[in-house]
Design an enzyme around this catalytic site. Structure first.
Site, PDB file in Angstrom:
ATOM      1  N   ASP A  16       0.769 -18.538  -0.828  1.00  0.00           N
ATOM      2  CA  ASP A  16      -0.190 -19.436  -1.502  1.00  0.00           C
ATOM      3  C   ASP A  16      -0.369 -20.723  -0.679  1.00  0.00           C
ATOM      4  OD1 ASP A  16       2.458 -19.963  -2.169  1.00  0.00           O
ATOM      5  OD2 ASP A  16       2.098 -20.324  -4.305  1.00  0.00           O
ATOM      6  N   LYS A  38       6.615 -14.550   0.066  1.00  0.00           N
ATOM      7  CA  LYS A  38       6.428 -14.932  -1.346  1.00  0.00           C
ATOM      8  C   LYS A  38       7.769 -14.692  -2.037  1.00  0.00           C
ATOM      9  CE  LYS A  38       4.272 -16.452  -4.881  1.00  0.00           C
ATOM     10  NZ  LYS A  38       3.995 -17.916  -4.990  1.00  0.00           N
ATOM     11  N   ASP A  69      -9.323 -11.738   6.128  1.00  0.00           N
ATOM     12  CA  ASP A  69     -10.681 -12.063   5.652  1.00  0.00           C
ATOM     13  C   ASP A  69     -10.843 -13.579   5.609  1.00  0.00           C
ATOM     14  OD1 ASP A  69     -11.440  -9.373   5.263  1.00  0.00           O
ATOM     15  OD2 ASP A  69     -12.475  -9.838   3.394  1.00  0.00           O
ATOM     16  N   TYR A 108       0.860  -1.182   0.000  1.00  0.00           N
ATOM     17  CA  TYR A 108       0.000   0.000   0.000  1.00  0.00           C
ATOM     18  C   TYR A 108       0.899   1.235   0.000  1.00  0.00           C
ATOM     19  CZ  TYR A 108      -3.948  -2.932   1.614  1.00  0.00           C
ATOM     20  OH  TYR A 108      -4.937  -3.870   1.746  1.00  0.00           O
ATOM     21  N   ASP A 164      -3.987  -8.330   4.973  1.00  0.00           N
ATOM     22  CA  ASP A 164      -5.371  -7.952   4.656  1.00  0.00           C
ATOM     23  C   ASP A 164      -6.140  -9.181   4.161  1.00  0.00           C
ATOM     24  OD1 ASP A 164      -7.628  -6.337   3.989  1.00  0.00           O
ATOM     25  OD2 ASP A 164      -6.997  -6.434   1.903  1.00  0.00           O
TER      26      ASP A 164
END
Ligand code: NAD
Ligand code: IPM
Ligand code: MN
Length: 355
Positions: A219, A186, A247, A137, A243
């Site tokens: 992943d 990652k 969820d 971000y 983020d």
């Protein structure tokens, strides 16, 4: 009597429903327990405010907020009227950054009384530590050309200071939990920032030899979270990975409507901000259908932040008892309204057990 001054920003959509519900519950808790009183200052900053004033909050909004002990926020976003990147950067992210709320803490744990979508949910109890100030971000980038040749570039920003801060918090938290930190990386596909993230993780892990440290690519980590959520204790992640994972964590609990979060100013120089994980849910806004538990659990995080641990426990116990009685909103299989759930939690707190 301890008095806490809190700025309340319901924001948009269901924020306008779940915030008043949570405030009623908190006021009842304070009335029943004594010792603590909240002084609420309601602020209309939202997309409607933007449409009227051309800005999500006033220019001197941060200076105004600074005098409060905390900010209690609902949700921001009315994408049919205001583009999301303008509304979110104009209010939520403006406060997170302006007040150096560099960590976003988001618990996810299996709750009795809520059906998890997992076929065999083992008890899981995870604390997500999300880096909240930089990462993917960033405001660095731009667009060039228009039409077929158009290019957009957004630079991710990772600083040793911010990564270390998040990781140290994660390891310290793990020391008083199950002693296990997992890093979301990652570094197989992202060649600069993520190998750097891993390097700092190894450095910080070495400072905490008694805490088990491991890392998974995001992943594989996502798959493992669904298959074996009970494997995890504390998960530390960059801004975007955190983020998305939170969820997912909310979904594993049974609904995004119940997940809480806290944006923490580590130095205590500025107020911290408490807001649920979910957004403004335009699809159900204005219908009294939103689950208020995410906002209420967020209130527990605010109580814990102020050291009112016993009140925080009472609040979550009251939520748990209400769930066990089957008083629930539709997202978790119930038929009750936002207000009915909040009222049942209030009654639970005041010792009356009838809805
Ligand atoms: P969302 O979280 O608002 O909704 C996703 C789904 O979950 C919807 O089907 C919604 O009905 C459901 N849901 C969410 N909260 C619920 C609750 N308390 N009870 C029952 N169901 C609930 O995510 P979205 O649809 O991607 O975003 C909608 C708007 O909210 C956008 O403008 C987005 O940018 C914004 N947003 C804001 C925040 C925030 O303010 N912290 C967070 C996420 C999204
Ligand atoms: C969250 C939200 C925000 C984020 C959006 C609305 C900018 O999704 O707090 O989880 O990504 O930080
Ligand atoms: Mn989110």
């Amino acid at each position: 009597m301890k008095n806490l001054k809190v700025a309340v920003i319901p924001g948009d959509g269901i924020g306008k429903e779940v915030v008043p519900a949570a405030i009623h519950v908190l006021d009842t808790l304070c009335r029943v327990r004594g010792g603590l009183k909240f002084q609420w200052t309601w602020l209309p900053w939202s997309c409607d405010y933007y449409l009227e004033h051309g800005e999500m909050m006033p220019d001197d909004g941060l200076a105004f907020l600074k005098k409060f002990d905390a900010v209690f926020l609902g949700s921001v976003g009315d994408p049919a009227k205001v583009p999301d990147h303008l509304s979110l950067w104009g209010l939520l992210i403006n406060i997170r950054r302006g007040f150096e709320q560099t960590l976003n803490i988001r618990p996810a744990k299996y709750l009795d009384g809520i059906a998890s979508p997992l076929a065999h949910p083992d008890n899981f109890d995870i604390l997500f530590v999300r880096e909240n100030s930089e990462g993917e971000y960033s405001e660095i980038g731009g667009r060039i050309f228009r039409g077929d040749n158009e290019i957009a570039i957004q630079n991710a920003v990772f600083s040793r200071r911010a990564i270390k801060r998040a990781m140290r918090y994660a390891f310290k938290a793990a020391e008083s939990r199950k002693g296990h930190v997992t890093s979301a990386t990652k570094s197989n596909g992202i060649t600069y920032t993520m190998p750097f993230w891993d390097e700092v993780f190894h450095e910080v892990a070495a400072e905490f030899p008694d805490v088990r440290a491991d890392q998974f690519h995001i992943d594989a980590l996502s798959a493992k979270l669904v298959m074996h959520p009970e494997f995890f204790d504390v998960i530390v992640a960059s801004n975007l990975f955190g983020d998305i994972l939170t969820d997912l964590g909310a979904a594993l609990m049974g609904s995004i409507g119940i997940a809480p979060s806290a944006n923490i100013n580590m130095a205590g120089e500025f107020p911290s901000m408490f807001e649920p994980v979910h957004g403004s849910a335009p699809d159900i806004a204005g219908k009294n259908l939103a689950n208020p538990i995410g906002q209420i659990w967020t209130a527990k995080m605010m109580l814990d932040h102020f050291g009112a641990f016993e009140m925080g426990k009472l609040l979550l116990d009251a939520v748990q008892h209400t769930l066990e009685k089957g008083i629930k909103t539709p997202d978790i299989g119930g038929r009750n309204t936002t207000d009915e759930v909040a009222k049942a939690i209030q009654d639970e707190l005041s010792g009356q057990h009838e809805l």
